[in-house]
Design an enzyme around this catalytic site. Structure first.
Site, PDB file in Angstrom:
ATOM      1  N   TYR A 142       5.816   1.525  12.225  1.00 27.47           N
ATOM      2  CA  TYR A 142       5.911   0.284  11.769  1.00 27.47           C
ATOM      3  C   TYR A 142       6.665  -0.961  12.380  1.00 27.47           C
ATOM      4  CZ  TYR A 142       2.815   2.326   7.987  1.00 27.47           C
ATOM      5  OH  TYR A 142       1.763   2.898   7.436  1.00 27.47           O
ATOM      6  N   LYS A 192       5.946  16.310  10.988  1.00 26.80           N
ATOM      7  CA  LYS A 192       4.917  16.887  11.744  1.00 26.80           C
ATOM      8  C   LYS A 192       5.462  17.660  13.131  1.00 26.80           C
ATOM      9  CE  LYS A 192       1.124  17.215  12.042  1.00 26.80           C
ATOM     10  NZ  LYS A 192       0.344  18.500  11.808  1.00 26.80           N
ATOM     11  N   ASP A 224       0.451  16.954   6.723  1.00 25.10           N
ATOM     12  CA  ASP A 224      -0.922  17.291   6.340  1.00 25.10           C
ATOM     13  C   ASP A 224      -1.132  18.456   5.587  1.00 25.10           C
ATOM     14  OD1 ASP A 224      -0.042  18.982   8.298  1.00 25.10           O
ATOM     15  OD2 ASP A 224      -1.943  19.207   9.610  1.00 25.10           O
ATOM     16  N   ASP A 248       3.750   6.388   3.469  1.00 20.93           N
ATOM     17  CA  ASP A 248       2.854   5.378   3.371  1.00 20.93           C
ATOM     18  C   ASP A 248       1.685   6.232   2.621  1.00 20.93           C
ATOM     19  OD1 ASP A 248       1.347   3.341   2.901  1.00 20.93           O
ATOM     20  OD2 ASP A 248       1.554   2.499   4.869  1.00 20.93           O
ATOM     21  N   ASP A 252       0.701   7.085  -1.736  1.00 16.57           N
ATOM     22  CA  ASP A 252      -0.566   6.631  -2.108  1.00 16.57           C
ATOM     23  C   ASP A 252      -1.358   7.713  -2.693  1.00 16.57           C
ATOM     24  OD1 ASP A 252       0.191   4.039  -1.659  1.00 16.57           O
ATOM     25  OD2 ASP A 252      -1.417   3.578  -0.192  1.00 16.57           O
TER      26      ASP A 252
END
Length: 357
Positions: A142, A192, A224, A248, A252
């Protein structure tokens, strides 16, 4: 106690939920003998319309002069055609960066009264759900450079840079372990590391920081797999710590499985600057101004502000207990409505909470 709060209502349902949260903290002030001085400033689409930019200089100055910042929501289809630097969301990213708010704390708690609204299987729901997601907030793709869209060999190419510096990982890991010490003393770090160099550094640094927190259990999980486990067996998690991009997504997901984004608060914290507190739902322009929005996430965000910014534990408990009593008494906004419950609007739900403080 006398504290200054900068209010950033923003767009969509932001002004409505901010109004209920402010009335709630006024009720707390009367009940416990405090003074909270509130100043309103512009951010997001509202700031674009009035000032031409999503984060005016005067807004930033007002935030820095406050003891805490309280945000409603930003964005909406009205401003979707603008470029990324001019969109309402740039105001949110900008204030996080300017205030050096490197950590976002998002509790995902399933209130027993809302068990029927949970999207998971009944046996998973009965096991309970109480997770704190600690998301690094000022690094990763970001904010990484270089970034952009350009033409290469006759076609457009978009690119962003995922980057983390060691000190950024170290400070968020330290906060995660400190947070876990106040809970069930378990931290799961999500990355990851199987494919990303930046995640291998992340894992190494988190493991190093853990040496100073041997009373806290540390596990590592690929992001994941963590997404799958949140749905399959969320009770295994206590504190999840991860980078900006993965955080992020995972925060959520953790939020929505509790039943509604309208129930969940958040806090963004830095080392010295005032913290920023906000509900995690969006601006919901489709229901703005209709007295339909759920104000409980904003009210619970105000509770986090009382606890984390001002150290007012009793006052924060009073707000959270009032919310629980409202739910136990059967009151619901549309997003959490169930059979045989009492449907109320934004303002009525806020009023009901204040009556129970």
């Amino acid at each position: 106690m006398n504290k200054k709060i900068c209010l950033l209502p923003g767009d969509g349902i932001g002004p409505e939920i901010i109004n209920e949260a402010v009335q709630t903290i006024d009720a707390v002030a009367r009940r416990f003998g405090h003074t909270f001085s509130c100043k309103t400033a512009l951010i997001g689409g509202a700031a674009i319309d009035a000032k031409g930019v999503p984060l005016p200089a005067e807004t930033l100055a007002a935030c820095k002069a406050s003891d805490a910042v309280f945000l409603g929501a930003v964005g909406g289809p009205k401003w979707d055609q603008l470029d990324n630097k001019s969109r309402p969301e740039a105001g949110l990213l900008g204030i996080r960066k300017e205030l050096e708010l490197f950590a976002n704390l998002r509790p995902a708690i399933l209130f027993p009264e809302l068990a029927g609204a949970c999207l998971l299987r009944p046996d998973i729901v009965r096991a309970g759900l109480d997770i704190m997601v600690v998301r690094e907030l000022t690094g990763c793709v970001y904010f990484g450079q270089p970034r952009g869209i350009e033409t290469r060999d006759g076609e457009r190419v978009g690119f962003n840079t995922m980057i983390y510096r060691e000190h950024e990982i170290r400070r968020i890991a330290k906060l995660a372990f400190e947070t876990a010490r106040l809970r069930r003393k378990k931290v799961c770090s999500c990355d990851k590391a199987n494919v990303l160099d930046v995640s291998r550094l992340w894992r190494d640094v988190v493991s190093e920081v853990h040496k100073d927190f041997q009373d806290v259990e540390l596990t590592h999980m690929y992001a994941d797999n963590a997404a799958m486990q949140l749905v399959r067996d969320p009770v295994q998690f206590d504190v999840l710590v991860t980078g900006n991009l993965f955080g992020d997504i995972l925060s959520d997901e953790a939020a929505v499985i509790t039943g509604s984004l309208g129930m969940l608060p958040s806090a963004s914290l830095g080392a010295k600057s005032p913290g920023l507190f906000e509900p995690i739902h969006g601006s919901a322009p489709d229901i703005a101004g209709q007295d339909k929005a759920n104000p409980l996430a904003a009210i619970l965000s105000m509770s986090m502000m009382l606890r984390l910014a001002f150290g007012l534990e009793k006052e924060a408990d009073a707000v959270e207990n009032a919310v629980r009593i409202c739910l136990k008494d059967g009151y619901r906004t549309g997003d959490i409505m169930e059979a045989d419950k009492i449907l109320v609007g934004t303002s009525k739900m806020g009023e009901l909470v204040r009556e129970r403080i």
